[in-house]
Design a protein around this motif. Structure first.
Motif, PDB file in Angstrom:
ATOM      1  N   ASN A  46       0.858  -1.170   0.010  1.00 22.48           N
ATOM      2  CA  ASN A  46      -0.139   0.052  -0.222  1.00 22.48           C
ATOM      3  C   ASN A  46       0.833   1.366   0.008  1.00 22.48           C
ATOM      4  O   ASN A  46       1.957   1.278   0.611  1.00 22.48           O
ATOM      5  CB  ASN A  46      -0.937   0.121   1.423  1.00 22.48           C
ATOM      6  CG  ASN A  46      -2.136   0.799   1.304  1.00 22.48           C
ATOM      7  OD1 ASN A  46      -1.852   2.027   1.177  1.00 22.48           O
ATOM      8  ND2 ASN A  46      -3.266   0.275   1.234  1.00 22.48           N
ATOM      9  N   LEU A  47       0.469   2.302  -0.631  1.00 24.92           N
ATOM     10  CA  LEU A  47       1.135   3.581  -0.719  1.00 24.92           C
ATOM     11  C   LEU A  47       1.452   4.169   0.641  1.00 24.92           C
ATOM     12  O   LEU A  47       2.394   4.892   0.932  1.00 24.92           O
ATOM     13  CB  LEU A  47       0.039   4.610  -1.258  1.00 24.92           C
ATOM     14  CG  LEU A  47       0.694   5.892  -2.038  1.00 24.92           C
ATOM     15  CD1 LEU A  47       1.783   5.613  -3.122  1.00 24.92           C
ATOM     16  CD2 LEU A  47      -0.519   6.446  -2.839  1.00 24.92           C
ATOM     17  N   THR A  48       0.669   3.954   1.578  1.00 27.84           N
ATOM     18  CA  THR A  48       0.789   4.255   3.013  1.00 27.84           C
ATOM     19  C   THR A  48       2.044   3.741   3.457  1.00 27.84           C
ATOM     20  O   THR A  48       2.514   4.113   4.603  1.00 27.84           O
ATOM     21  CB  THR A  48      -0.441   4.032   4.001  1.00 27.84           C
ATOM     22  OG1 THR A  48      -0.882   2.662   3.872  1.00 27.84           O
ATOM     23  CG2 THR A  48      -1.535   4.851   3.359  1.00 27.84           C
ATOM     24  N   GLU A  49       2.410   2.479   3.050  1.00 35.68           N
ATOM     25  CA  GLU A  49       3.520   1.800   3.871  1.00 35.68           C
ATOM     26  C   GLU A  49       4.899   2.358   3.426  1.00 35.68           C
ATOM     27  O   GLU A  49       5.930   1.736   3.955  1.00 35.68           O
ATOM     28  CB  GLU A  49       3.429   0.228   3.426  1.00 35.68           C
ATOM     29  CG  GLU A  49       2.150  -0.455   4.041  1.00 35.68           C
ATOM     30  CD  GLU A  49       2.215  -1.907   3.363  1.00 35.68           C
ATOM     31  OE1 GLU A  49       3.274  -2.513   3.729  1.00 35.68           O
ATOM     32  OE2 GLU A  49       1.060  -1.912   2.826  1.00 35.68           O
ATOM     33  N   ASN A  51       8.262   4.079   3.003  1.00 34.30           N
ATOM     34  CA  ASN A  51       9.031   5.113   4.214  1.00 34.30           C
ATOM     35  C   ASN A  51       9.354   6.191   3.631  1.00 34.30           C
ATOM     36  O   ASN A  51       9.017   6.865   2.483  1.00 34.30           O
ATOM     37  CB  ASN A  51      10.297   4.076   4.695  1.00 34.30           C
ATOM     38  CG  ASN A  51      11.324   3.951   3.627  1.00 34.30           C
ATOM     39  OD1 ASN A  51      11.377   4.859   2.677  1.00 34.30           O
ATOM     40  ND2 ASN A  51      11.803   3.055   3.432  1.00 34.30           N
ATOM     41  N   LYS A  52      10.025   6.954   4.265  1.00 33.82           N
ATOM     42  CA  LYS A  52      10.495   8.576   4.413  1.00 33.82           C
ATOM     43  C   LYS A  52      11.145   8.851   2.786  1.00 33.82           C
ATOM     44  O   LYS A  52      10.807   9.404   2.063  1.00 33.82           O
ATOM     45  CB  LYS A  52      11.102   8.969   5.518  1.00 33.82           C
ATOM     46  CG  LYS A  52      11.096  10.635   5.420  1.00 33.82           C
ATOM     47  CD  LYS A  52      11.718  11.069   6.898  1.00 33.82           C
ATOM     48  CE  LYS A  52      11.729  12.753   6.909  1.00 33.82           C
ATOM     49  NZ  LYS A  52      12.806  13.190   6.187  1.00 33.82           N
ATOM     50  N   LYS A  55       9.071   7.909  -0.300  1.00 38.54           N
ATOM     51  CA  LYS A  55       8.030   8.692  -0.444  1.00 38.54           C
ATOM     52  C   LYS A  55       8.714  10.231  -0.939  1.00 38.54           C
ATOM     53  O   LYS A  55       8.462  10.517  -2.021  1.00 38.54           O
ATOM     54  CB  LYS A  55       7.466   9.520   0.930  1.00 38.54           C
ATOM     55  CG  LYS A  55       6.328   8.227   1.389  1.00 38.54           C
ATOM     56  CD  LYS A  55       5.666   9.058   2.694  1.00 38.54           C
ATOM     57  CE  LYS A  55       4.729   7.865   3.374  1.00 38.54           C
ATOM     58  NZ  LYS A  55       4.571   8.341   4.821  1.00 38.54           N
ATOM     59  N   GLN A  84      -5.356  -0.008  -6.351  1.00 37.71           N
ATOM     60  CA  GLN A  84      -5.111  -0.436  -5.055  1.00 37.71           C
ATOM     61  C   GLN A  84      -6.188  -1.335  -4.545  1.00 37.71           C
ATOM     62  O   GLN A  84      -7.277  -0.940  -4.323  1.00 37.71           O
ATOM     63  CB  GLN A  84      -5.089   0.841  -4.160  1.00 37.71           C
ATOM     64  CG  GLN A  84      -4.733   0.458  -2.649  1.00 37.71           C
ATOM     65  CD  GLN A  84      -3.234  -0.098  -2.658  1.00 37.71           C
ATOM     66  OE1 GLN A  84      -2.444   0.597  -2.856  1.00 37.71           O
ATOM     67  NE2 GLN A  84      -3.420  -1.245  -1.853  1.00 37.71           N
TER      68      GLN A  84
END
Ligand SMILES: [Zn+2]
Length: 156
Positions: A46-49, A51-52, A55, A84
């Motif tokens: 998922n996009l939310t996973e 890391n900095k 991203k 997704q």
């Protein structure tokens, strides 16, 4: 691990560009010429996973892949797609973005409103590229990445 995007042998045959965090790979079931994938090297679903570092690098890497794909297809227009979850049409549970160069005359433009339907249909019923077709597409994209390395650097 059953994930095809974590399979080094598969990625090695399909990737044409990479940086620290991402691969750009030619889509095995290409919908239109230049159809590429941006795939994080690390397995995330998922996009939310992300890391900095992933991203921060994402938009730059997308831009660089788009640059190569547009040169590949000789156009300026493209679709950028993230499916997704299975209900959204995703077939591989490893985050990936589709970069699809578009032209006024392409087959998906028979009806603009239905292009996503055509795209999803192709993902299910389309055929995989042969090994020779994949090799040729990857070599062409690698050649573009090499030729435009300074432009790509400017985008990073
Ligand atoms: Zn994976």
């Amino acid at each position: 691990m059953e994930c095809v995007f974590c399979d080094k042998k598969i990625i090695d045959a399909e990737k044409f560009y990479e940086d620290r965090y991402y691969y750009a790979a030619y889509n095995l079931r290409a919908f239109l010429p230049g159809h590429s994938l941006v795939i994080p090297k690390r397995h995330v679903e998922n996009l939310t996973e992300l890391n900095k570092g992933e991203k921060e690098d994402l938009v730059s890497f997308l831009n660089r892949t788009i640059f190569i794909a547009l040169k590949f297809a000789e156009t300026e227009d493209y679709d950028l797609v993230l499916q997704q979850g299975e209900s959204a049409g995703r077939s591989v549970a490893h985050l990936h973005f589709h970069v699809i160069p578009r032209k006024e005359t392409d087959k998906a433009n028979k009806s603009k409103a239905e292009w996503l339907f055509e795209f999803n249909k192709n993902e299910v019923y389309g055929r995989n590229l042969t090994e020779a077709e994949m090799k040729s597409a990857v070599e062409k994209a690698e050649g573009i990445a090499k030729k435009y390395s300074s432009e790509l650097k400017a985008l990073s």
